[in-house]
Design an enzyme around this catalytic site. Sequence first.
Site, PDB file in Angstrom:
ATOM      1  CB  CYS A 123      -0.942   0.085   1.190  1.00  0.00           C
ATOM      2  SG  CYS A 123      -2.061  -1.292   1.304  1.00  0.00           S
ATOM      3  NE  ARG A 142       4.661   1.750  -0.027  1.00  0.00           N
ATOM      4  CZ  ARG A 142       5.668   1.547   0.791  1.00  0.00           C
ATOM      5  NH1 ARG A 142       6.885   1.794   0.386  1.00  0.00           N
ATOM      6  NH2 ARG A 142       5.480   1.098   2.001  1.00  0.00           N
ATOM      7  CD1 TRP A 153      -0.029  -6.436  -3.031  1.00  0.00           C
ATOM      8  CD2 TRP A 153      -0.265  -6.949  -0.864  1.00  0.00           C
ATOM      9  NE1 TRP A 153       0.311  -7.754  -2.868  1.00  0.00           N
ATOM     10  CE2 TRP A 153       0.181  -8.103  -1.569  1.00  0.00           C
ATOM     11  CE3 TRP A 153      -0.468  -7.046   0.511  1.00  0.00           C
ATOM     12  CZ2 TRP A 153       0.405  -9.317  -0.932  1.00  0.00           C
ATOM     13  CZ3 TRP A 153      -0.239  -8.254   1.141  1.00  0.00           C
ATOM     14  CH2 TRP A 153       0.199  -9.375   0.423  1.00  0.00           C
ATOM     15  CG  ASN A 160       1.315   0.841   4.289  1.00  0.00           C
ATOM     16  OD1 ASN A 160       1.063  -0.356   4.258  1.00  0.00           O
ATOM     17  ND2 ASN A 160       2.530   1.324   4.127  1.00  0.00           N
ATOM     18  N   GLY A 161      -0.898  -0.867   6.436  1.00  0.00           N
ATOM     19  CA  GLY A 161      -0.553  -1.699   7.590  1.00  0.00           C
ATOM     20  C   GLY A 161      -1.680  -2.655   7.904  1.00  0.00           C
ATOM     21  CD  GLU A 180      17.008 -13.553  -7.526  1.00  0.00           C
ATOM     22  OE1 GLU A 180      16.446 -13.998  -6.516  1.00  0.00           O
ATOM     23  OE2 GLU A 180      16.641 -12.509  -8.093  1.00  0.00           O
ATOM     24  CE  LYS A 199      13.728 -11.740  -9.689  1.00  0.00           C
ATOM     25  NZ  LYS A 199      14.293 -11.131  -8.550  1.00  0.00           N
ATOM     26  CD  GLU A 256       9.674 -11.665  -8.478  1.00  0.00           C
ATOM     27  OE1 GLU A 256       8.983 -11.066  -7.650  1.00  0.00           O
ATOM     28  OE2 GLU A 256      10.918 -11.601  -8.472  1.00  0.00           O
ATOM     29  CG  HIS A 297      18.513 -37.783  -4.180  1.00  0.00           C
ATOM     30  ND1 HIS A 297      18.922 -39.048  -3.831  1.00  0.00           N
ATOM     31  CD2 HIS A 297      19.637 -37.110  -4.525  1.00  0.00           C
ATOM     32  CE1 HIS A 297      20.245 -39.131  -3.947  1.00  0.00           C
ATOM     33  NE2 HIS A 297      20.703 -37.959  -4.357  1.00  0.00           N
ATOM     34  CE  LYS A 327      11.597  -3.214  -5.772  1.00  0.00           C
ATOM     35  NZ  LYS A 327      12.289  -4.299  -6.468  1.00  0.00           N
TER      36      LYS A 327
HETATM   37  O1  M6R Z   1      13.109  -5.083   0.224  1.00  0.00           O
HETATM   38  P1  M6R Z   1      13.608  -6.453   0.511  1.00  0.00           P
HETATM   39  O2  M6R Z   1      14.905  -6.756  -0.130  1.00  0.00           O
HETATM   40  O3  M6R Z   1      13.640  -6.771   1.990  1.00  0.00           O
HETATM   41  O4  M6R Z   1      12.524  -7.420  -0.130  1.00  0.00           O
HETATM   42  C1  M6R Z   1      12.611  -8.803   0.030  1.00  0.00           C
HETATM   43  C2  M6R Z   1      11.722  -9.529  -0.959  1.00  0.00           C
HETATM   44  O5  M6R Z   1      10.382  -9.181  -0.767  1.00  0.00           O
HETATM   45  C3  M6R Z   1      12.107  -9.217  -2.405  1.00  0.00           C
HETATM   46  O6  M6R Z   1      13.452  -9.499  -2.641  1.00  0.00           O
HETATM   47  C4  M6R Z   1      11.242 -10.054  -3.378  1.00  0.00           C
HETATM   48  O7  M6R Z   1      11.532 -11.396  -3.236  1.00  0.00           O
HETATM   49  C5  M6R Z   1      11.465  -9.566  -4.804  1.00  0.00           C
HETATM   50  N1  M6R Z   1      10.243  -9.079  -5.354  1.00  0.00           N
HETATM   51  C6  M6R Z   1      11.897 -10.629  -5.732  1.00  0.00           C
HETATM   52  O8  M6R Z   1      12.121 -10.142  -7.012  1.00  0.00           O
END
Ligand code: M6R
Length: 601
Positions: free
Chosen positions: A2, A27, A73, A99-100, A478, A482, A485, A501, A596
Amino acid sequence: MCGIVGIIGKEHAEEVILKGLERLEYRGYDSAGLFVANAETAHLVKAQGRIRNLEEKITPSTTGTMGIGHTRWATHGKPSEANAHPHTSASQRLVLVHNGVIENFEALHQEYLSEDHFIGQTDTEIVVHLVEKMMASGTTVKEAFKKTLGLIRGSYAFALVDRKDPETIYVAKNKSPLLIGLGDGFNVLCSDALAMLDQTDRFVELEDGEMVTVRADHITIEDIAGNEITRAPYQATFDASDIEKGTYPYYMLKEIDEQPAVMRRIVEHYTTDGQIVMDSQLIKELAGSDRIYIVACGTSSHAGWAAKKFIETLAEIPVEVHLSSEFGYDMPLLSKKPFFIYLTQSGETADSRQVLVKTNQLGFPSLTITNVAGSTLSREADYTLLLHAGPEIAVASTKAYTAQIAVLALLAKKVGEYQANPIALELDIAHELGLIASGMETVINEKALIQELAADYLTDTRNAFYIGRSNDYYVSLEAALKLKEISYIQAEGFAAGELKHGTIALIEEDTPVIGIITEEITGSHTRGNLKEVESRGAKTLTIVSEELAKETDQIILPTVHPLLTSLISVIPTQLIAYYATLQRGFDVDKPRNLAKSVTVE
Ligand code: M6R
């Protein structure tokens, strides 16, 4: 999660709010809304979906000299217009954005508001009704707001407006980020300075538990006890142009392309005359610890894994990498002299923050490595190292991952020098990072090839695997995150040797399996594992360091220092995710269900 913006004391507040919301859309983007008013009129407009849907509902008469806005969000209640903020009190007099998460909203509902009618299902609507309830006995809005804050448990950044007094915005913060920006004859508020950079570069940070009365010409900050607090503003170090997309179609591509420059900027920032310059007390404390605990989420945790081996090699201190959301509630037996490193691009991730709060209570030293100066985790840790990556807007993190690894490499080298470890003394990390920057450029120039491969391997598939061993395994984690997501392909990163396994049962005709090979010893084993899946129908693709490459390999990486290969091997995987997503027709920068900055646990 948010985003909140607000402004008071300027004509066409709606334009400033909409622009701010667009900049905060990373956000959350389930729904959005704004309230604008002046002495004569007031307008409340909400829309489900993206900010552009809200913009379409704004008419020339939707204008004012003050207002608040919100991009959501969803936590409580599905994404819908009814659940979109701002929310209003029973009589409509009070208007609130939040927000929260309010943890005790159900109890408050039962105790104080069982007779009230609610439009949506959000915790926020309960709060704004409650403020009005507290005004019943003639209490002022400000006092009623304070009383309400005293009753609620949870995280919040609130902005509250009373339609009868459009000269004031009441603001409160606990655990969720909120800043006040100071203008000339006007003031603004925002979840992130990025949102209001074209209005001001002077921002005042707020502490948890504080409440602020914002007027056009003045702000008053008070603590929980009602004591007035004076706090000097800080100057934001980036400008509005840093957050423009320029000629790029998506922020993600821009941010992938920026990585070589970020590597060079980090070296420039942390070295003088070839020597690494970092807080000597930080280096001493780290060197004196018997174990480093890296705590992080998502991509940042993968950066921690990528750094584990070089920190252990250079600094000679054992490293454990933990997921924040697990660590806080399932803390392992700690060593005698632990040192905590929090990796967080945003510096606001609630899962990581709850661990920091606990380790602070236990009195353990901590360092936050973040992209955002003044962020919550930066303020609350003993030390901060900044990533200097420039704002990362795309939800999928790219340049923050490589920046975190680069900063950790410089830190590990510095601690190793302090320990007089010969390996650290010999390794010129700054030089290696320079070579990596050039190597990144070489890979980035292969966009056309990578786009073709992504189209060929990933356009129609339901699932995909990345495999590797050691550092290549960590990059596989990673790479898979990527891909899943943003392209919604069910992707998994696997330790190559572990496939047989159990997971190999998932391999079918044409299942894409992408092998990452940057190490000689493990590389031949990974090649063996690729053969195993090929014989079961998999369609394999290889990302291989130049010195290990064979004619049949598809993506060739420039050779870099063996401890730092993740910085190069991750680049094609970012581009694969980007192009696969484009090919499949999804929004690269704003994947579904995500935001984000994850400021709820
Ligand atoms: O702001 P942060 O690095 O703490 O965020 C952690 C994760 O939410 C963030 O890396 C998330 O996994 C990314 N969207 C991945 O691309």
